[in-house]
Design a protein around this motif. Structure first.
Motif, PDB file in Angstrom:
ATOM      1  N   GLY A 171       7.578  -9.757  23.988  1.00  0.00           N
ATOM      2  CA  GLY A 171       7.966 -10.604  22.594  1.00  0.00           C
ATOM      3  C   GLY A 171       7.570  -9.823  21.275  1.00  0.00           C
ATOM      4  O   GLY A 171       6.829  -8.812  21.246  1.00  0.00           O
ATOM      5  N   ALA A 172       8.229 -10.487  20.232  1.00  0.00           N
ATOM      6  CA  ALA A 172       8.038 -10.010  19.013  1.00  0.00           C
ATOM      7  C   ALA A 172       8.419 -11.107  17.965  1.00  0.00           C
ATOM      8  O   ALA A 172       9.091 -11.785  18.154  1.00  0.00           O
ATOM      9  N   ALA A 173       7.408 -10.893  16.686  1.00  0.00           N
ATOM     10  CA  ALA A 173       7.655 -11.426  15.589  1.00  0.00           C
ATOM     11  C   ALA A 173       9.203 -11.206  14.840  1.00  0.00           C
ATOM     12  O   ALA A 173       9.556  -9.980  15.384  1.00  0.00           O
ATOM     13  N   PRO A 174       9.618 -12.040  14.215  1.00  0.00           N
ATOM     14  CA  PRO A 174       9.050 -13.224  13.501  1.00  0.00           C
ATOM     15  C   PRO A 174       9.167 -14.204  14.621  1.00  0.00           C
ATOM     16  O   PRO A 174      10.092 -14.298  15.190  1.00  0.00           O
ATOM     17  N   ASP A 175       8.152 -15.207  14.265  1.00  0.00           N
ATOM     18  CA  ASP A 175       8.144 -16.577  14.777  1.00  0.00           C
ATOM     19  C   ASP A 175       8.418 -17.619  13.914  1.00  0.00           C
ATOM     20  O   ASP A 175       8.292 -18.672  14.142  1.00  0.00           O
ATOM     21  N   THR A 176       8.760 -17.303  12.485  1.00  0.00           N
ATOM     22  CA  THR A 176       8.707 -18.238  11.553  1.00  0.00           C
ATOM     23  C   THR A 176      10.027 -19.421  11.890  1.00  0.00           C
ATOM     24  O   THR A 176      10.092 -20.227  11.316  1.00  0.00           O
ATOM     25  N   PHE A 177      11.052 -18.964  12.768  1.00  0.00           N
ATOM     26  CA  PHE A 177      12.287 -19.676  12.955  1.00  0.00           C
ATOM     27  C   PHE A 177      11.690 -21.150  13.746  1.00  0.00           C
ATOM     28  O   PHE A 177      12.388 -22.106  13.953  1.00  0.00           O
ATOM     29  N   PHE A 216       7.371 -21.333   7.134  1.00  0.00           N
ATOM     30  CA  PHE A 216       7.823 -22.190   8.184  1.00  0.00           C
ATOM     31  C   PHE A 216       8.535 -23.422   7.459  1.00  0.00           C
ATOM     32  O   PHE A 216       9.109 -24.100   8.199  1.00  0.00           O
ATOM     33  N   GLY A 217       8.111 -23.782   6.236  1.00  0.00           N
ATOM     34  CA  GLY A 217       8.657 -24.967   5.725  1.00  0.00           C
ATOM     35  C   GLY A 217       9.543 -24.682   4.576  1.00  0.00           C
ATOM     36  O   GLY A 217      10.427 -23.588   4.427  1.00  0.00           O
ATOM     37  N   GLY A 218       9.753 -25.921   3.699  1.00  0.00           N
ATOM     38  CA  GLY A 218      10.534 -25.444   2.293  1.00  0.00           C
ATOM     39  C   GLY A 218      11.702 -26.447   2.510  1.00  0.00           C
ATOM     40  O   GLY A 218      11.790 -27.215   3.310  1.00  0.00           O
ATOM     41  N   ALA A 219      12.584 -26.612   1.335  1.00  0.00           N
ATOM     42  CA  ALA A 219      13.474 -27.599   1.314  1.00  0.00           C
ATOM     43  C   ALA A 219      14.880 -27.083   2.165  1.00  0.00           C
ATOM     44  O   ALA A 219      15.197 -26.048   1.712  1.00  0.00           O
TER      45      ALA A 219
END
Length: 366
Positions: free
Chosen positions: A118-124, A271-274
């Motif tokens: 596996g690999a980043a990104p994991d921000t999704f 990970f967050g935001g509007a």
């Protein structure tokens, strides 16, 4: 549930974030860290209270099941290959490798040996991006038509203590930053079918303005301003631009357009935001985010998901197939720029399973 032993290789700038992230998840048992620079590993180990170990020791430890590879991009394939050959599952910082051929070999080696890669990104995995995914899945946008994705900045030599690798093979704004954007777009829209790209190199050297090397000049070996059209299998056409040559801009990081509504998605490097939505005849409104992993930096959640997947015998979300597809998209953009023609992708990938709750359907591991 039995914990999963973790070995971490690569103690550079990003390792601090991963070490904090690994500590967030009870399933992850960090059993040692290592680096080719043994002194750096010892210093990092003292800072975070873990054990510094030689790379050979990490590869040989039967209690380590996953090796987290945080080396520079040029070393990703070599370290991941050695991890797989040692019988370990491999999880790399992005990109999976610096060429599609290397990445394909990694995925094939993992499959042959019955191991996971596996690999980043994991921000999704983040609550904001999963909330956006839920809107798309609900059909609120209608059939997808297009979108935009922009990452543009003046360059990483402003802040990184050793920015050289950003301007060497495996670096540049495409391989360094586009994985966040393309991965989130695949999460939202599915796989890419064809790309057209133009890549330019406005400057052949950069001036470092960060400590401790302020005033030093470094050579630039890769394109630093790239624009592309991504044609998705579902018919959507999305414009992507990544640059280390732009003072600033006012575009949203990600916008997805459907026939019935438009979705604004926050920075996929977080990970967050509007999340905002406008439907035909309406006005932009904020979307309520009631999903986990939107209130902090959960880097290493992809490793935790892989660990839970191992224990529960299910697919992991930040998979080798996903990372390989994203890598091929990026390489195809560069190939298109060189050839002056569109390039059709040879890979595809399933959208990763949506994350509607926390990883274990219980409490957050905090």
């Amino acid at each position: 549930m039995k914990t999963v032993g973790i070995g971490l290789i690569g103690c550079g700038n990003i390792s601090d974030t991963y070490l904090k992230g690994i500590a967030e998840f009870d399933i992850l048992d960090l059993r040692g860290i290592g680096d080719l620079n043994a002194d750096l590993a010892v210093a990092k180990a003292q800072d975070c209270g873990v054990r510094a170990r030689s790379l050979e020791d990490i590869y040989a430890d039967p209690d380590i099941e996953i090796i987290v590879n945080l080396t520079i991009p040029k070393a990703h394939a070599a370290v991941a290959t050695q991890s797989l050959m040692a019988g370990k599952h491999a999880y790399s910082e992005k990109p999976l490798a610096v060429s599609f051929a290397q990445g394909k070999a990694l995925v094939e080696t993992a499959a042959q040996r019955g191991l996971r890669i596996g690999a980043a990104p994991d921000t999704f995995f983040g609550g904001a991006h999963q909330a956006a995914r839920a809107i798309v899945d609900a059909g609120t946008l209608g059939p997808l038509v297009g979108g935009t994705a922009f990452f543009m900045c003046p360059g990483h030599e402003r802040w990184h203590p050793n920015p050289d690798f950003y301007y060497q093979k495996g670096g540049g704004p495409l391989l360094d930053m586009a994985p966040y954007y393309i991965t989130d777009l695949v999460n939202l829209c599915g796989p890419v079918a064809r790309v057209t790209g133009v890549a330019t190199l406005p400057r052949t050297e950069r001036l470092i303005t960060s400590a401790p090397r302020k005033g030093e000049r470094i050579a630039v070996e890769v394109a630093t301003h790239i624009s592309a059209l991504l044609e998705f299998a579902n018919g959507a056409v999305i414009t992507l631009t990544t640059s280390f040559d732009v003072a600033g801009h006012k575009h949203s990081p990600l916008e997805v357009y459907g026939t019935e509504a438009t979705l604004l998605v926050p920075d996929p490097n977080g990970f967050g935001g509007a999340v905002q939505l406008i439907e035909k005849g309406g006005e932009f409104r904020d979307v309520a985010i009631d999903l986990p992993y939107s209130d902090g930096n959960y880097r290493a959640i992809g490793v935790a998901d892989m660990a839970y997947a191992i224990r529960n015998d299910r697919p992991h979300r930040a998979s080798g197939d996903l990372a390989l597809h994203v890598l091929e998209v990026m390489e195809a953009i560069m190939e298109s720029s060189e050839r002056g023609a569109a390039v059709t992708l040879t890979t595809t990938t399933a959208r990763p399973e949506a994350l509607a709750g926390d990883l274990v359907n219980m409490k957050l591991a905090k």
